[in-house]
Design a protein around this motif. Sequence first.
Motif, mmCIF file in Angstrom:
data_model
loop_
_atom_site.group_PDB
_atom_site.id
_atom_site.type_symbol
_atom_site.label_atom_id
_atom_site.label_comp_id
_atom_site.label_asym_id
_atom_site.label_seq_id
_atom_site.Cartn_x
_atom_site.Cartn_y
_atom_site.Cartn_z
ATOM 1 N N HIS A 269 -7.427 -15.048 11.860
ATOM 2 C CA HIS A 269 -7.837 -13.130 11.344
ATOM 3 C C HIS A 269 -6.772 -12.434 12.426
ATOM 4 N N LEU A 270 -6.264 -11.335 11.329
ATOM 5 C CA LEU A 270 -5.151 -10.785 11.644
ATOM 6 C C LEU A 270 -5.704 -9.138 12.518
ATOM 7 N N VAL A 271 -5.218 -9.123 13.268
ATOM 8 C CA VAL A 271 -5.414 -7.303 13.953
ATOM 9 C C VAL A 271 -4.593 -6.347 13.923
ATOM 10 N N ASP A 272 -4.274 -5.644 13.547
ATOM 11 C CA ASP A 272 -3.375 -4.862 13.477
ATOM 12 C C ASP A 272 -3.855 -3.411 14.570
ATOM 13 N N VAL A 273 -3.234 -3.545 15.692
ATOM 14 C CA VAL A 273 -3.097 -2.745 17.327
ATOM 15 C C VAL A 273 -2.690 -1.582 16.870
ATOM 16 N N PRO A 274 -2.674 -0.293 16.844
ATOM 17 C CA PRO A 274 -1.763 0.677 16.263
ATOM 18 C C PRO A 274 -1.601 0.985 17.615
ATOM 19 N N GLY A 275 0.352 1.785 17.358
ATOM 20 C CA GLY A 275 0.755 2.013 18.353
ATOM 21 C C GLY A 275 1.356 3.484 19.163
ATOM 22 N N HIS A 276 0.253 4.159 18.806
ATOM 23 C CA HIS A 276 0.799 4.751 19.391
ATOM 24 C C HIS A 276 0.151 4.850 21.375
ATOM 25 N N SER A 277 0.740 5.640 22.012
ATOM 26 C CA SER A 277 1.086 5.548 23.140
ATOM 27 C C SER A 277 -1.006 5.889 23.859
ATOM 28 N N ARG A 278 -1.482 6.462 23.685
ATOM 29 C CA ARG A 278 -3.380 6.614 23.713
ATOM 30 C C ARG A 278 -3.990 5.340 23.160
ATOM 31 N N LEU A 279 -3.431 4.327 22.234
ATOM 32 C CA LEU A 279 -4.263 3.420 21.853
ATOM 33 C C LEU A 279 -3.487 2.273 21.935
ATOM 34 N N HIS B 169 0.620 -1.282 -0.073
ATOM 35 C CA HIS B 169 0.180 -0.127 -0.383
ATOM 36 C C HIS B 169 1.095 1.241 -0.198
ATOM 37 N N GLN B 170 1.822 1.334 -0.949
ATOM 38 C CA GLN B 170 2.911 2.446 -1.286
ATOM 39 C C GLN B 170 3.351 2.921 0.469
ATOM 40 N N GLY B 171 3.795 1.536 0.924
ATOM 41 C CA GLY B 171 4.474 2.092 2.245
ATOM 42 C C GLY B 171 4.252 3.014 3.527
ATOM 43 N N ALA B 172 4.452 3.428 4.282
ATOM 44 C CA ALA B 172 3.373 4.201 5.197
ATOM 45 C C ALA B 172 2.620 4.150 5.598
ATOM 46 N N VAL B 173 2.175 4.079 6.846
ATOM 47 C CA VAL B 173 0.605 3.936 6.688
ATOM 48 C C VAL B 173 0.371 4.189 8.195
ATOM 49 N N THR B 174 0.305 4.737 8.603
ATOM 50 C CA THR B 174 -0.050 5.329 10.563
ATOM 51 C C THR B 174 -1.755 4.970 10.391
ATOM 52 N N SER B 175 -2.067 4.449 11.553
ATOM 53 C CA SER B 175 -3.281 3.880 11.359
ATOM 54 C C SER B 175 -4.006 4.308 13.055
ATOM 55 N N MET B 176 -4.769 5.165 13.173
ATOM 56 C CA MET B 176 -5.676 5.502 14.052
ATOM 57 C C MET B 176 -6.485 4.438 14.725
ATOM 58 N N GLU B 177 -7.074 3.484 14.014
ATOM 59 C CA GLU B 177 -7.780 2.636 14.525
ATOM 60 C C GLU B 177 -7.298 1.092 14.212
ATOM 61 N N PRO B 178 -8.104 0.374 14.842
ATOM 62 C CA PRO B 178 -7.318 -2.043 14.327
ATOM 63 C C PRO B 178 -7.257 -1.707 13.329
ATOM 64 N N ASN B 179 -6.508 -2.386 12.306
ATOM 65 C CA ASN B 179 -7.008 -2.794 11.459
ATOM 66 C C ASN B 179 -7.302 -4.226 11.455
ATOM 67 N N GLU B 180 -7.885 -4.413 10.850
ATOM 68 C CA GLU B 180 -8.381 -6.624 11.574
ATOM 69 C C GLU B 180 -8.905 -7.093 10.390
ATOM 70 N N GLY B 181 -9.154 -8.073 10.212
ATOM 71 C CA GLY B 181 -9.472 -8.666 8.682
ATOM 72 C C GLY B 181 -9.654 -10.547 8.988
ATOM 73 N N THR B 182 -10.467 -11.239 8.346
ATOM 74 C CA THR B 182 -10.186 -12.888 8.471
ATOM 75 C C THR B 182 -10.301 -13.722 7.304
ATOM 76 N N PHE B 183 -8.508 -13.794 7.257
ATOM 77 C CA PHE B 183 -8.450 -14.394 5.459
ATOM 78 C C PHE B 183 -7.352 -15.449 5.487
ATOM 79 N N VAL B 184 -7.547 -15.603 4.292
ATOM 80 C CA VAL B 184 -5.995 -17.312 4.229
ATOM 81 C C VAL B 184 -4.976 -15.832 3.692
ATOM 82 N N LEU B 185 -3.815 -16.252 4.280
ATOM 83 C CA LEU B 185 -2.419 -16.121 3.589
ATOM 84 C C LEU B 185 -2.195 -15.305 2.125
ATOM 85 N N HIS B 186 -2.104 -14.579 1.705
ATOM 86 C CA HIS B 186 -1.929 -14.742 0.268
ATOM 87 C C HIS B 186 -1.422 -15.870 -0.288
#
Length: 314
Positions: free
Chosen positions: A166-176, A138-155
Amino acid sequence: KYTVRPISFIFTTTLSSSRRTVFAGFVASVHHRRAHLWMLPCFSAAEEAKTGGKKNEMENLEGLQILAEQWLHQGIEFVQQIPPPQLYAAIGVLLLTTILFFSVRLFRRTKSNTVLLSGLSGSGKTVLFYQLRDGSSHQGAVTSMEPNEGTFVLHTENTKKTKPVHLVDVPGHSRLRSKLEEYLPRAAAVVFVVDALEFLPNCRAASEYLYDILTNASVVKNKIPVLLCCNKTDKVTAHTKEFIRKQMEKEIEKLRASRSAVSTADIANDFTLGIEGEVFSFTHCLNKVTVAEASGLTGETDQVQEFIREYVKP
């Protein structure tokens, strides 16, 4: 039949019409009675066979009942001959085996397929998420403020033979980071992503975050495996996974010393790490901690996929 018919023929030729009618009725009644008498033995035999079948069935049931009662009495006598300690031990083993059996069945039925991507903001978690999902950065750096999640078979896998993740990308900001607490109780594994390129300036912060995960109650009690993923290792100036592992073990050792000096009432963590009197190592953790290298930008995620498939079986 054949004896009556010739006589009726002779008489009907000599009698008047009215008498012929009376004689015909007589002949018909004789035929009916003969047929009835012929059928009577058949019905009697059928009824007798039916009654006999019921009697045999009742006798079989009574025999089975008697046999069951004999076995029951023999079983009671056998149990009464067993010394009480041995009997209680046998009952205990039976109950324990039953409980373990159903526990294993329940555990297998409800085994989680959730994998969490955690780490500091900017470490490359979201890029790894997209690489694992569809092979795109997705063209490099992407900053997430909300969890990205999805259920899928690895590509890279066959969709018909593998279990979706079920993969969940949890935001790394200290407040989140509190979002992580919501997912940890049902996680099958955690991938902690570290920026291998900008590691040294972030070593302390990353070690503190990892320390909080490793001492979390859900992680310790469920022995959730953790992968220390050194991302961006495709860069020439990136640090090796061995260097990153040793530096983070040193930082966590310092955290152990500083936090153990604080009152337990002021410690947010549920458990302590390591073995008392020994320098900390990831091998001292109750859950398994492994180290791997990856590059979200170039799609080098083989070690991450192997880790995921170790704990989320196809």
